[in-house]
Design a protein around this motif. Structure first.
Motif, PDB file in Angstrom:
ATOM      1  N   GLY A  91       3.540  -8.117   3.212  1.00 46.55           N
ATOM      2  CA  GLY A  91       4.593  -8.603   4.099  1.00 46.55           C
ATOM      3  C   GLY A  91       5.748  -9.247   3.366  1.00 46.55           C
ATOM      4  N   GLU A  92       6.553  -8.409   2.671  1.00 47.63           N
ATOM      5  CA  GLU A  92       7.661  -8.992   1.912  1.00 47.63           C
ATOM      6  C   GLU A  92       8.801  -9.400   2.841  1.00 47.63           C
ATOM      7  OE1 GLU A  92       6.731  -5.405   0.547  1.00 47.63           O
ATOM      8  OE2 GLU A  92       7.449  -5.681  -1.502  1.00 47.63           O
ATOM      9  N   ILE A  93       9.259 -10.637   2.700  1.00 49.92           N
ATOM     10  CA  ILE A  93      10.500 -11.026   3.366  1.00 49.92           C
ATOM     11  C   ILE A  93      11.433 -11.585   2.304  1.00 49.92           C
ATOM     12  CG2 ILE A  93       9.889 -11.435   5.791  1.00 49.92           C
ATOM     13  CD1 ILE A  93       9.049 -14.227   4.971  1.00 49.92           C
ATOM     14  N   PHE A  94      12.708 -11.518   2.535  1.00 53.17           N
ATOM     15  CA  PHE A  94      13.762 -11.980   1.622  1.00 53.17           C
ATOM     16  C   PHE A  94      13.811 -11.151   0.331  1.00 53.17           C
ATOM     17  CE2 PHE A  94      12.378 -16.130   3.598  1.00 53.17           C
ATOM     18  CZ  PHE A  94      13.293 -16.051   4.619  1.00 53.17           C
ATOM     19  N   LEU A  95      12.666 -11.000  -0.361  1.00 52.77           N
ATOM     20  CA  LEU A  95      12.687 -10.316  -1.646  1.00 52.77           C
ATOM     21  C   LEU A  95      11.663  -9.194  -1.654  1.00 52.77           C
ATOM     22  CD1 LEU A  95      12.749 -13.264  -4.209  1.00 52.77           C
ATOM     23  CD2 LEU A  95      14.624 -11.731  -3.646  1.00 52.77           C
ATOM     24  N   LYS A  96      12.098  -7.999  -2.115  1.00 51.91           N
ATOM     25  CA  LYS A  96      11.138  -6.913  -2.300  1.00 51.91           C
ATOM     26  C   LYS A  96      10.334  -7.161  -3.574  1.00 51.91           C
ATOM     27  CE  LYS A  96      12.104  -4.394   1.237  1.00 51.91           C
ATOM     28  NZ  LYS A  96      11.120  -4.486   2.298  1.00 51.91           N
ATOM     29  N   ARG A  97       9.277  -6.338  -3.759  1.00 50.21           N
ATOM     30  CA  ARG A  97       8.373  -6.585  -4.887  1.00 50.21           C
ATOM     31  C   ARG A  97       9.093  -6.618  -6.230  1.00 50.21           C
ATOM     32  NH1 ARG A  97       5.403  -1.397  -4.757  1.00 50.21           N
ATOM     33  NH2 ARG A  97       4.166  -2.213  -6.483  1.00 50.21           N
ATOM     34  N   ALA A  98       9.904  -5.559  -6.490  1.00 49.22           N
ATOM     35  CA  ALA A  98      10.536  -5.456  -7.799  1.00 49.22           C
ATOM     36  C   ALA A  98      11.444  -6.648  -8.046  1.00 49.22           C
ATOM     37  CB  ALA A  98      11.328  -4.159  -7.888  1.00 49.22           C
ATOM     38  N   MET A  99      12.211  -6.994  -7.001  1.00 54.63           N
ATOM     39  CA  MET A  99      13.135  -8.114  -7.125  1.00 54.63           C
ATOM     40  C   MET A  99      12.353  -9.408  -7.352  1.00 54.63           C
ATOM     41  SD  MET A  99      16.281  -8.343  -7.275  1.00 54.63           S
ATOM     42  CE  MET A  99      17.074  -9.862  -7.768  1.00 54.63           C
ATOM     43  N   SER A 100      11.206  -9.561  -6.658  1.00 52.60           N
ATOM     44  CA  SER A 100      10.406 -10.768  -6.844  1.00 52.60           C
ATOM     45  C   SER A 100       9.961 -10.892  -8.284  1.00 52.60           C
ATOM     46  CB  SER A 100       9.145 -10.762  -5.967  1.00 52.60           C
ATOM     47  OG  SER A 100       9.381 -10.172  -4.758  1.00 52.60           O
ATOM     48  N   LEU A 101       9.624  -9.717  -8.890  1.00 49.73           N
ATOM     49  CA  LEU A 101       9.156  -9.738 -10.274  1.00 49.73           C
ATOM     50  C   LEU A 101      10.264 -10.231 -11.192  1.00 49.73           C
ATOM     51  CD1 LEU A 101       6.575  -9.078 -11.737  1.00 49.73           C
ATOM     52  CD2 LEU A 101       7.508  -6.840 -12.283  1.00 49.73           C
ATOM     53  N   VAL A 102      11.501  -9.779 -10.906  1.00 51.82           N
ATOM     54  CA  VAL A 102      12.634 -10.234 -11.716  1.00 51.82           C
ATOM     55  C   VAL A 102      12.788 -11.743 -11.586  1.00 51.82           C
ATOM     56  CG1 VAL A 102      15.126 -10.111 -11.999  1.00 51.82           C
ATOM     57  CG2 VAL A 102      13.809  -8.032 -11.510  1.00 51.82           C
ATOM     58  N   LYS A 147       5.023 -13.076   4.246  1.00 50.63           N
ATOM     59  CA  LYS A 147       4.773 -13.628   5.580  1.00 50.63           C
ATOM     60  C   LYS A 147       3.335 -13.493   6.059  1.00 50.63           C
ATOM     61  CE  LYS A 147       6.468  -9.491   7.839  1.00 50.63           C
ATOM     62  NZ  LYS A 147       7.479  -8.905   8.684  1.00 50.63           N
ATOM     63  N   ILE A 148       2.461 -12.897   5.240  1.00 46.45           N
ATOM     64  CA  ILE A 148       1.057 -12.833   5.645  1.00 46.45           C
ATOM     65  C   ILE A 148       0.364 -14.124   5.215  1.00 46.45           C
ATOM     66  CG2 ILE A 148      -1.129 -11.608   5.269  1.00 46.45           C
ATOM     67  CD1 ILE A 148       0.792 -10.081   6.977  1.00 46.45           C
TER      68      ILE A 148
END
Lengths: 217, 486
Positions: A91-102, A147-148
């Motif tokens: 449940g990604e909100i605000f940031l997608k996975r790749a962006m979160s990694l950055v 969000k989970i």
């Protein structure tokens, strides 16, 4: 201090940081949980190694207890919740996975910068302390951008690992009574969160915290 | 001793959910708690301190004050629980079988709070405070409605993360104290730490104290970390709200006070934590003005008022002058009594009218004059109107602001308090007068016996008229403990 060479220690630290980053990058809750479990195993092993090195039986016993409780009981409990709720996606909100990694990578750099002034005391622990702080940041990031509810719990658990690691490098272990109390609290906490998730499933039929927006002002 | 009583009582509650059984067991446990607790308090106050179990448990005047607050309010609230929870069961809010879990968690909650005020160790205090969060989570979500679960979730996540930072702070303190006191419990013991306070490493200490104050501050409900508080207080069963507001917040504040009195002796100086506390205090007061004025949920109104009072306490303790700390110590006791009483009486009202919305509650004086009377007392008590004791304590606190050269903050705080008073007056007068709705009019009337619920407020009233010498002496001892005998 820790009973193995610098290169082994660095390898362990790399695994710890890597698993933290992989939790941020995971798209499925179960993967994030598995990465957390791996991380916790290595944190416990670090403690046991220190215990063996110092011939401190109580630390070894505590390390084994930690291994059973945190790497054994907690994942089983959380897995059961995941299974009954049939939750897959984080449940990604605000940031997608790749962006979160950055972002997580940036936070890791930041933690190296902010631990700079603390190195006067233990220069040899530079990596350890910085990675501990980085894990705390990753946990916070995970809590804010998913969000989970189960992922938020994993975020809290990641923060807990980070704090434990920070304590390990800063103090070579808090008094045993405090450590035991803290570990017990975490275990009870996960049981309670499990019960609460069950109730959440019964009333909302999902673990998505987006439904929970009614209390305001 | 009494921690054991609480744990045994908790386990005992699980055997049966019969009304008579629970009443009997709770009463026995309360009597034992009062006797053992009262004895400990007496020993502590007559000798200045009291140790038990080779120093693993230790009390001084400050712990004794908190211990008294916990015991007095627990007795009052749990006795009120009997009738209240029975009524909830008969209204089918939850099945009777769940009632035993209610008392189980209440007593575990008691045990964790008693642990917090009985240990001389900052590490164990952390374990206890984390324990209080876990023990109350399922109490907050007790009704299992959507809103209750939402509140419980927010509560457990926010508080656990907040408290984690306090653990990090505790570790940093340990890291700077362990080289001096050894890798044992001693290095977190607030009896030992003052001796080496001057030599603690200031980088670690500064960061550690900051983390601890902010972490525990989230649990106290200082603005802007107060988001969980109104939700948890409004969704929990009313007796639990009373305990959360009147005792739990004080316990978290107690942890901050231990850090505060330690930090004052270190190289950080007395102003470091004091300034943080005053800032949190003023912010809590200021932000609550809007929430209180525009509130339509009566229990949330009381919850926001708790944040406000924690702000007042933070200002009082943060100032660090003898008068202000004396006033804050008194205020801690009085706020506990007043707020417990208000939550109890409002909880009863909400149960009878079936609504928490202020705009739907009207004409209480017409149907339940005694409840109305207690509400007037509560209104005057909580807003610090003379001759209530809260007026006395607030005067001591805020005069401290002017004496130490903060006239602007003093003026602002008093302005905030005045607006909050107006807000409370507006909400309460609306509920007290007017025409009651029709289904409320069919509710049974009440007897004079209701007035017995007002005992805590009457104590607050008496303490406004005069302070017995013995209490004054105890408060002076508390001030000495907090200010480190300065």
């Amino acid at each position: 201090m820790v009973g193995f060479s610098d290169s082994t220690l660095n390898l362990v630290l790399l695994i710890l940081l890597g698993s933290g980053l992989m939790m941020v990058y995971s798209a499925r809750v179960i993967n994030a949980l598995n990465w957390w479990t791996i991380q916790t195993v290595f944190v416990s092993l670090l403690l046991i190694a220190e215990g063996i090195h110092n011939d401190a039986t109580e630390i070894i016993i505590f390390g084994i207890l930690l291994l059973i409780a945190k790497a054994g009981i907690i994942p089983i409990l959380l897995r059961r919740v995941l299974k009954t709720s049939r939750t897959v996606w984080v449940g990604e909100i605000f940031l997608k996975r790749a962006m979160s990694l950055v972002v997580a990578g940036g936070l890791t750099l930041l933690s190296y910068v902010i631990t700079e002034p603390m190195l006067a005391l233990h220069p040899s622990y530079r990596n350890g302390l910085a990675i501990a702080i980085a894990l705390i940041f990753c946990g916070l990031l995970l809590m804010m951008t998913r969000k989970i509810s189960m992922v938020q719990v994993l975020g809290v658990l990641l923060i807990d690992n980070g704090i434990f690691l920070a304590g390990f490098f800063l103090t070579q272990g808090m008094p045993l009574l405090v450590e035991l109390g803290a570990a017990f609290d975490i275990l009870v906490g996960v049981v309670i969160v499990g019960i609460l998730s069950k109730q959440m499933l019964e009333t909302y039929d999902s673990l998505n915290v987006d439904h929970m927006r009614s209390l305001k002002g | 001793m009494f921690i054991g009583v609480a744990v045994i009582a908790a386990v005992g509650m699980l055997f049966s959910a019969k009304d008579t059984y629970l009443r009997l067991l709770n009463s026995v446990a309360l009597v034992l708690l009062t006797l053992s607790g009262g004895w400990t308090i007496r020993e502590t106050l007559s000798h200045g301190s009291y140790a038990y179990g080779s120093g693993l448990l230790y009390w001084d005047a400050l712990s004794a004050l908190l211990l008294s607050v916990i015991i007095i309010i627990a007795v009052y609230v749990i006795i009120f629980s009997f009738g209240y929870m029975e009524e909830e069961v008969s209204e089918k809010k939850f099945p009777r079988s769940r009632l035993k879990w209610y008392y189980f968690w209440i007593w575990i909650f008691m045990a964790t709070m008693l642990l917090v005020v009985s240990t001389p160790n900052l590490g164990i205090i952390w374990v206890g405070i984390e324990g209080t969060t876990l023990a109350t989570t399922l109490l907050v979500g007790f009704y299992r409605s959507k809103k209750a679960i939402e509140a419980a979730w927010k509560y457990v996540i926010l508080c656990v993360v907040g408290i984690s930072f306090a653990l990090l702070g505790t570790m940093l303190l340990f890291a700077s104290a362990a080289p001096l006191l050894g890798q044992t419990l001693d290095a977190l013991d607030w009896r030992m730490l003052p001796e080496v306070a001057g030599q603690l490493d200031s980088t670690f200490l500064r960061l550690g104290v900051l983390f601890a104050i902010v972490g525990y501050g989230a649990k106290v409900g200082f603005a802007p970390m107060h988001a969980w508080l109104p939700d948890a207080h409004s969704q929990a069963p009313s007796p639990v709200s009373a305990l959360l507001s009147a005792v739990l917040l004080n316990c978290a504040l107690y942890a901050i006070l231990r850090w505060y009195s330690l930090a004052n002796l270190t190289s950080l100086g007395p102003d470091f934590v004091g300034t943080i506390l005053i800032s949190f205090g003023v912010l809590s007061l200021g932000l609550m003005v809007g929430f209180i004025l525009l509130q339509n949920d009566i229990k949330r109104l009381l919850a926001y008022s708790s944040v406000e009072h924690m702000g007042i306490l933070a200002i009082g303790f943060g100032l660090g002058t003898r008068e202000a700390v004396w006033g804050a110590s008194l205020h801690l006791l009085l706020h506990g009594l007043t707020k417990a009483n208000l939550f109890v009486i409002i909880g009863r009202l909400v149960q009878k009218t079936g609504t928490r919305e202020i705009s739907k509650i009207r004409g209480i004086f017409k149907i339940w004059p005694y409840t109305g009377l207690i509400m007037v007392l509560g209104l005057l008590g909580i807003t610090g109107t003379p001759p209530f004791g809260t007026f006395r304590s607030e005067v001591f606190i805020f005069s401290g602001l002017f004496k130490t050269g903060h006239p602007l903050i003093g003026f602002l705080s008093i302005a905030f308090l005045t607006i909050i008073f107006a807000g409370f007056l507006y909400h309460f007068l609306q509920m007290l007068y007017g025409e009651p709705s029709e289904d409320v009019q069919q509710q049974p009337r009440e007897s004079v016996g209701t007035l017995a619920l007002a005992i805590p407020l009457l104590v607050v009233l008496c303490l406004g008229l005069f302070i017995p010498e013995s209490l004054n002496e105890v408060l002076n001892q508390v001030v000495n403990v907090i200010l480190g005998g300065v």
